[in-house]
Motif scaffolding. Structure first.
Motif, short mmCIF file in Angstrom:
data_model
loop_
_atom_site.label_atom_id
_atom_site.label_comp_id
_atom_site.label_asym_id
_atom_site.label_seq_id
_atom_site.Cartn_x
_atom_site.Cartn_y
_atom_site.Cartn_z
N CYS A 1 29.25 24.72 42.15
CA CYS A 1 28.05 23.87 42.21
C CYS A 1 27.25 24.35 43.41
O CYS A 1 27.79 24.49 44.50
CB CYS A 1 28.47 22.41 42.40
N ARG B 1 28.04 23.88 33.04
CA ARG B 1 27.11 24.86 33.62
C ARG B 1 26.55 24.35 34.92
O ARG B 1 26.37 23.15 35.10
CB ARG B 1 25.90 25.04 32.68
N CYS B 2 26.25 25.30 35.83
CA CYS B 2 25.40 24.96 36.97
C CYS B 2 24.01 25.50 36.64
O CYS B 2 23.79 26.71 36.67
CB CYS B 2 25.92 25.59 38.27
N HIS B 3 23.12 24.60 36.29
CA HIS B 3 21.77 25.02 35.87
C HIS B 3 21.00 25.64 37.04
O HIS B 3 20.14 26.48 36.84
CB HIS B 3 21.01 23.82 35.30
N CYS C 1 24.96 19.04 33.75
CA CYS C 1 25.56 20.08 34.59
C CYS C 1 26.99 19.71 34.97
O CYS C 1 27.51 18.68 34.56
CB CYS C 1 24.71 20.28 35.84
N ARG C 2 27.61 20.56 35.77
CA ARG C 2 29.03 20.36 36.11
C ARG C 2 29.31 19.06 36.87
O ARG C 2 30.46 18.64 36.93
CB ARG C 2 29.53 21.54 36.95
N TYR D 1 18.16 19.23 39.08
CA TYR D 1 18.76 19.21 37.74
C TYR D 1 19.64 17.97 37.60
O TYR D 1 19.66 17.30 36.56
CB TYR D 1 19.59 20.48 37.51
N TRP D 2 20.41 17.67 38.66
CA TRP D 2 21.28 16.49 38.62
C TRP D 2 20.46 15.22 38.52
O TRP D 2 20.74 14.34 37.72
CB TRP D 2 22.16 16.49 39.88
#
Ligand code: FAD
Ligand code: SF4
Length: 279
Positions: free
Chosen positions: A146, A127-129, A115-116, A108-109
């Motif tokens: 995280c 959010r932490c996806h 994200c966070r 995701y990152w």
């Protein structure tokens, strides 16, 4: 973008900050620049500035993983962790300093989900996806804020070995190079923007080992990596792929639904590692 090639640690540090970023072998940084996850006005190439090579228990931060994996002065756990990292081509240019500071592999990152750990406008994502989404390769410890899993094999080995990190301005235990991200501070290291890792001091254990579970037998990141080092009767551990930072505590796992399998692998590898370093 400009490239500068300082000849000393002092000159490299002076060139950092204000939009400049340190460049080791570039194996992690260049893809991040390409994908515009990191931006830089100037790259400060460290090749001629940092010490390189092994001298007794001291390792220069500019030493490549390829050089470490064949050096007989290096404890087994670190040699094996380097040998099992990435591919021969990447190990030929990737430095140990850069390896310790590589960014998360959280997909995701890397795909720039807000994200966070990503800046969103003036603030940060909230959010932490991964926690709610796909997280098969994510963390089983300290994964509340995280859930990313630290990818460095050598960091796990160096943690078990009780390594001291020397930067251009201080000495610290390797464990203190890292921090868990929080609401107030999203960074995963304690290094200042213009601070350089210069050397590592790695104690010689009586025995050490690194074991790595991967999706394939070679050239994959650790699902779970376990380093163990014995000094006399004491055995210390360092873990890769199980927490947002290199981890040493074997207790208190909080697996996500998709990472429960990692806790079982961890138990099995810890047993094997204890056996391997036993007197
Ligand atoms: C396909 C692929 C597979 C991989 N597999 C593995 C694996 O299985 N296990 C594993 O452990 N790693 C793996 N890696 C990561 C690889 O080992 C690292 O990318 C490499 O070691 C980073 O070193 P570098 O010198 O290229 O760092 P760079 O990419 O140049 O830099 C990385 C970061 O560190 C900073 N930096 C570099 N040196 C210093 C320093 N001395 N002081 C302060 N900051 C510094 C840079 O500014 C940057 O932020 C893989 C990478 C790829 C691309
Ligand atoms: S695991 Fe960390 S890096 Fe990945 S989506 Fe969650 S907050 Fe972002």
């Amino acid at each position: 973008m400009e490239l500068t090639r300082p000849e000393s640690v002092g000159d490299a540090v002076s060139a950092l900050g204000n939009g400049s970023v340190a460049l080791g072998g570039g194996t992690d940084l260049i893809p991040l620049l390409r994908d515009r996850i990191v931006t830089a006005q100037t790259l400060v190439e460290l090749r001629h500035a940092l010490p390189r090579g092994v001298d007794g228990t001291t390792i220069g931060a500019g030493t490549t993983l390829g050089e470490l994996e064949v050096d007989p002065q290096i404890p087994d756990a670190l040699r094996e962790a380097c040998r099992l990292s990435a591919s021969p081509q990447l190990r030929a240019v990737g430095t140990i300093g850069g390896n310790l500071l590589q960014a998360t592999r959280c997909w995701y990152w890397r795909l720039k989900f807000p994200c966070r750990l990503h800046r969103v406008g003036e603030g940060w994502g909230d959010r932490c996806h991964a926690r709610d989404g796909e997280h098969r390769e994510h963390a089983i410890f300290a994964n509340d804020f995280c859930a990313s899993a630290h990818p460095s094999d050598p960091a796990a080995a160096l943690l078990a070995l009780g390594t001291t990190v020397r930067t251009d301005r201080r000495e610290l235990p390797l464990a203190e190079l890292y921090r868990l991200p929080t609401e107030d501070d999203r960074s995963t290291t304690t290094l200042a923007n213009d601070e350089l890792i210069v050397e590592l001091d790695v104690p010689q254990p009586d025995a050490s080992v690194y074991l790595k579970a991967m999706d394939r037998r070679r050239w994959a990141f650790a699902l779970v990596g376990v380093a163990a080092a014995r000094f006399g009767d004491e055995v210390s551990f360092g873990l890769a792929g199980v927490a947002p930072i290199p981890w040493s505590d074997l207790h208190g796992a909080t697996p996500l639904p998709g990472t429960e399998y990692k806790a079982k692998i961890l138990d099995a590898l810890v047993k094997r590692a204890r056996h391997a370093v036993a007197p």
